[in-house]
Design an enzyme around this catalytic site. Sequence first.
Site, mmCIF file in Angstrom:
data_model
loop_
_atom_site.group_PDB
_atom_site.id
_atom_site.type_symbol
_atom_site.label_atom_id
_atom_site.label_comp_id
_atom_site.label_asym_id
_atom_site.label_seq_id
_atom_site.Cartn_x
_atom_site.Cartn_y
_atom_site.Cartn_z
ATOM 1 N N GLU A 94 0.804 -1.208 0.000
ATOM 2 C CA GLU A 94 0.000 0.000 0.000
ATOM 3 C C GLU A 94 0.844 1.268 0.000
ATOM 4 O OE1 GLU A 94 -2.123 -1.477 3.409
ATOM 5 O OE2 GLU A 94 -1.137 0.050 4.615
ATOM 6 N N CYS A 107 3.546 8.085 1.717
ATOM 7 C CA CYS A 107 4.073 7.037 2.592
ATOM 8 C C CYS A 107 4.179 5.777 1.729
ATOM 9 C CB CYS A 107 3.101 6.848 3.758
ATOM 10 S SG CYS A 107 3.626 5.600 4.903
ATOM 11 N N CYS A 114 6.599 -7.825 6.197
ATOM 12 C CA CYS A 114 7.828 -7.409 6.880
ATOM 13 C C CYS A 114 8.302 -8.538 7.788
ATOM 14 C CB CYS A 114 7.586 -6.149 7.701
ATOM 15 S SG CYS A 114 9.059 -5.618 8.601
ATOM 16 N N CYS A 118 7.079 -6.690 14.502
ATOM 17 C CA CYS A 118 6.746 -5.944 15.723
ATOM 18 C C CYS A 118 5.303 -6.277 16.105
ATOM 19 C CB CYS A 118 6.890 -4.450 15.485
ATOM 20 S SG CYS A 118 8.528 -3.995 14.868
ATOM 21 N N CYS A 121 2.174 -4.025 15.029
ATOM 22 C CA CYS A 121 2.115 -3.549 13.641
ATOM 23 C C CYS A 121 1.323 -4.518 12.767
ATOM 24 C CB CYS A 121 3.537 -3.386 13.110
ATOM 25 S SG CYS A 121 3.609 -3.050 11.341
ATOM 26 N N GLU A 165 10.561 -3.237 6.017
ATOM 27 C CA GLU A 165 11.745 -2.655 6.652
ATOM 28 C C GLU A 165 12.717 -2.268 5.529
ATOM 29 O OE1 GLU A 165 13.132 -1.514 9.548
ATOM 30 O OE2 GLU A 165 14.735 -1.195 8.102
ATOM 31 N N SER A 196 12.844 5.228 7.271
ATOM 32 C CA SER A 196 12.501 4.833 8.639
ATOM 33 C C SER A 196 12.910 3.386 8.865
ATOM 34 C CB SER A 196 10.985 4.988 8.841
ATOM 35 O OG SER A 196 10.605 4.551 10.122
ATOM 36 N N SER A 219 12.890 3.824 14.519
ATOM 37 C CA SER A 219 11.712 3.448 15.303
ATOM 38 C C SER A 219 12.177 2.889 16.639
ATOM 39 C CB SER A 219 10.889 2.408 14.539
ATOM 40 O OG SER A 219 10.360 3.000 13.384
ATOM 41 N N LEU A 220 12.165 3.741 17.633
ATOM 42 C CA LEU A 220 12.758 3.379 18.926
ATOM 43 C C LEU A 220 11.736 2.641 19.799
ATOM 44 C CD1 LEU A 220 15.605 3.909 19.963
ATOM 45 C CD2 LEU A 220 14.744 5.930 21.144
ATOM 46 N N HIS A 221 10.674 3.317 20.171
ATOM 47 C CA HIS A 221 9.533 2.765 20.922
ATOM 48 C C HIS A 221 9.845 2.316 22.348
ATOM 49 C CE1 HIS A 221 7.943 3.094 17.003
ATOM 50 N NE2 HIS A 221 8.213 1.890 16.565
ATOM 51 N N ASN A 295 -2.207 3.401 16.470
ATOM 52 C CA ASN A 295 -3.391 3.251 15.645
ATOM 53 C C ASN A 295 -3.874 1.813 15.823
ATOM 54 O OD1 ASN A 295 -5.182 4.254 13.794
ATOM 55 N ND2 ASN A 295 -4.014 3.458 12.082
ATOM 56 N N CYS A 338 0.770 1.514 8.700
ATOM 57 C CA CYS A 338 1.228 0.588 7.678
ATOM 58 C C CYS A 338 0.544 -0.774 7.782
ATOM 59 C CB CYS A 338 2.741 0.434 7.761
ATOM 60 S SG CYS A 338 3.361 -0.152 9.333
HETATM 61 N N1 SAH Z 1 9.746 -0.834 9.128
HETATM 62 C C1 SAH Z 1 10.089 0.519 9.280
HETATM 63 C C2 SAH Z 1 9.233 1.457 8.449
HETATM 64 C C3 SAH Z 1 7.775 1.151 8.339
HETATM 65 S S1 SAH Z 1 6.846 1.306 9.811
HETATM 66 C C4 SAH Z 1 10.053 0.927 10.734
HETATM 67 O O1 SAH Z 1 9.567 0.162 11.560
HETATM 68 O O2 SAH Z 1 10.559 1.998 11.035
HETATM 69 C C5 SAH Z 1 6.703 3.065 9.992
HETATM 70 C C6 SAH Z 1 6.364 3.530 11.403
HETATM 71 O O3 SAH Z 1 5.008 3.180 11.734
HETATM 72 C C7 SAH Z 1 7.249 2.863 12.449
HETATM 73 O O4 SAH Z 1 7.741 3.836 13.358
HETATM 74 C C8 SAH Z 1 6.287 1.910 13.107
HETATM 75 O O5 SAH Z 1 6.688 1.588 14.390
HETATM 76 C C9 SAH Z 1 4.989 2.680 13.058
HETATM 77 N N2 SAH Z 1 3.795 1.847 13.263
HETATM 78 C C10 SAH Z 1 3.607 0.559 12.935
HETATM 79 N N3 SAH Z 1 2.383 0.145 13.322
HETATM 80 C C11 SAH Z 1 1.779 1.190 13.908
HETATM 81 C C12 SAH Z 1 0.496 1.395 14.502
HETATM 82 N N4 SAH Z 1 -0.414 0.436 14.545
HETATM 83 N N5 SAH Z 1 0.218 2.610 15.017
HETATM 84 C C13 SAH Z 1 1.135 3.618 14.945
HETATM 85 N N6 SAH Z 1 2.343 3.493 14.381
HETATM 86 C C14 SAH Z 1 2.674 2.302 13.872
HETATM 87 FE FE1 SF4 Z 2 8.171 -4.145 10.113
HETATM 88 FE FE2 SF4 Z 2 8.255 -1.574 10.770
HETATM 89 FE FE3 SF4 Z 2 5.971 -3.006 11.081
HETATM 90 FE FE4 SF4 Z 2 8.081 -3.459 12.687
HETATM 91 S S1 SF4 Z 2 6.874 -1.547 12.532
HETATM 92 S S2 SF4 Z 2 6.815 -5.030 11.646
HETATM 93 S S3 SF4 Z 2 9.782 -3.121 11.285
HETATM 94 S S4 SF4 Z 2 6.965 -2.514 9.157
#
Ligand code: SAH
Ligand code: SF4
Length: 352
Positions: A94, A107, A114, A118, A121, A165, A196, A219-221, A295, A338
Site C-alpha cells: 500500500e 508514505c 515485513c 513488531c 504492527c 523494513e 525509517s 523506530s525506537l519505541h 493506531n 502501515c
Molecule cells: N519498518 C520501518 C518502516 C515502516 S513502519 C520501521 O519500523 O521503522 C513506519 C512507522 O510506523 C514505524 O515507526 C512503526 O513503528 C509505526 N507503526 C507501525 N504500526 C503502527 C500502529 N499500529 N500505530 C502507529 N504506528 C505504527
Molecule cells: Fe516491520 Fe516496521 Fe511493522 Fe516493525 S513496525 S513489523 S519493522 S513494518
Amino acid sequence: MREEQPALLSVAVADLDQWFAVHDAAPYRRRQVLAWAARGAATFDEMRDVPRPLRAELEASFRLSSLKPVARTDADSGLTTKTLYELDGGHTVEAVVMRYSERSTLCISSQAGCPVGCPFCATGKFPFGRNLAVHEIEEQAIASARLLADEGRRLSHVVFMGMGEPFINYDAVIESVRRMSDPERLAISPRRIVLSTSGVIPRIEQLSSEKLPVTLAVSLHAARDELRDVLVPINRKYPLHDLIVAAQRYAKTSGRRVSYEWVMLAGVNDTERDAKELSALLKGKLAHVNLIPFNPVDGTPYSAPSRNAIRQFRQLLVDGGLNVTVRDTRGREADAACGQLHERVMRQRVTA
Ligand code: SAH
Ligand code: SF4
C-alpha cells in the site's frame, strides 16, 4: 497490455539501449522516454515529442507500470488517499498520499509484508512476502505524483513508513531514492525523503557513506533493551546502545538530526520511567522525538493512551531537554498505519 511485457522502469539501461538501437531510434530517445515514464505519463501516446511509430512500438513491448491498483480508500475529508497495489506475482502493498497546505507526502512501501514482526504492527502480522524491486518502489511514487498532478499539486515528500523494513531491502531502496531525486525524474530532494528503520545497524552505517542527505528515522519505541526486545524484536540482534551510536554517527556525518519514532502504547511505554529513560538516552544529541499515537490493530493487546497521557508524556520529554512533536493521526479512517488496508482486504479475501 499483457503482463508478460516487462515494465519499462524494470529494464536495465543497457537492454533499453539495445531495444532502441534495434528499433532504429536515436540513443537520446531512451532518456527522453524514461523521463516521461518517470514523471508520470499515463500512456506512451502522451509522449508528445516521441515519434508516433516509436510510441506504438514501445506500447507493444513494455508496460508503463507493473502496479495494479486493487483498492482505494479516502479519509480526512479527501486529504488522505490510500491505495493498495497488486504486484506482479500477486503480493500486495500500500501507498498513502497525505495532502497538507504546504506539501504533499507519500508514505511508501519497500517490502510486501515485513520479516521484523513488531507485535503492534499490522504489517508484521502476515507472513513475509518479498522485497520490492527498485521499479516497484519508484512506480508507487510515480502513480502518487500523477494523482496529485491531476489536482494541481506536486509530490514534495516521501516517507518510507509503509509496509516493510527498508534496510532489509537496502540496495533497491537507495537506488529508488536516487531515481526519485533525479532532476529528470520526480526531482524530489533527498532531504525531503525519510528512511525509517527498526534499527538495522550495518545499513545505518552504510548509509553514512552514501553521501545521500536523506532524513533518517529510527523506530525506537522503548529506551531499555528488555522492553525493546519485545516491541521491536530486531533489538535482540541490534541492541539499543549500539543503535544510538550508529544513528548519531549518521547525524554527525550528514549534519542532519535523526528522528526517533515512538509509537505510544498505553501502560506499556508511556510511563514516567519511559520518559526518564528516553530523555537520558537522547539528551544533548542531534535528535528529535516523534510521538505517534498508536493506531489500533485488531488482534493486538495494545491500545492508545488518552490525549492527556500523551500530553503529559510529551511534557516530561520537553522538561528532560528533548525536541518533541506529536504526529497527527492523519489517515486513521483510511485504515491508517502501515499494513492496515492490506490487512482488511486480505481478511475480506479470506472470508469471501
Ligand atoms: N519498518 C520501518 C518502516 C515502516 S513502519 C520501521 O519500523 O521503522 C513506519 C512507522 O510506523 C514505524 O515507526 C512503526 O513503528 C509505526 N507503526 C507501525 N504500526 C503502527 C500502529 N499500529 N500505530 C502507529 N504506528 C505504527
Ligand atoms: Fe516491520 Fe516496521 Fe511493522 Fe516493525 S513496525 S513489523 S519493522 S513494518
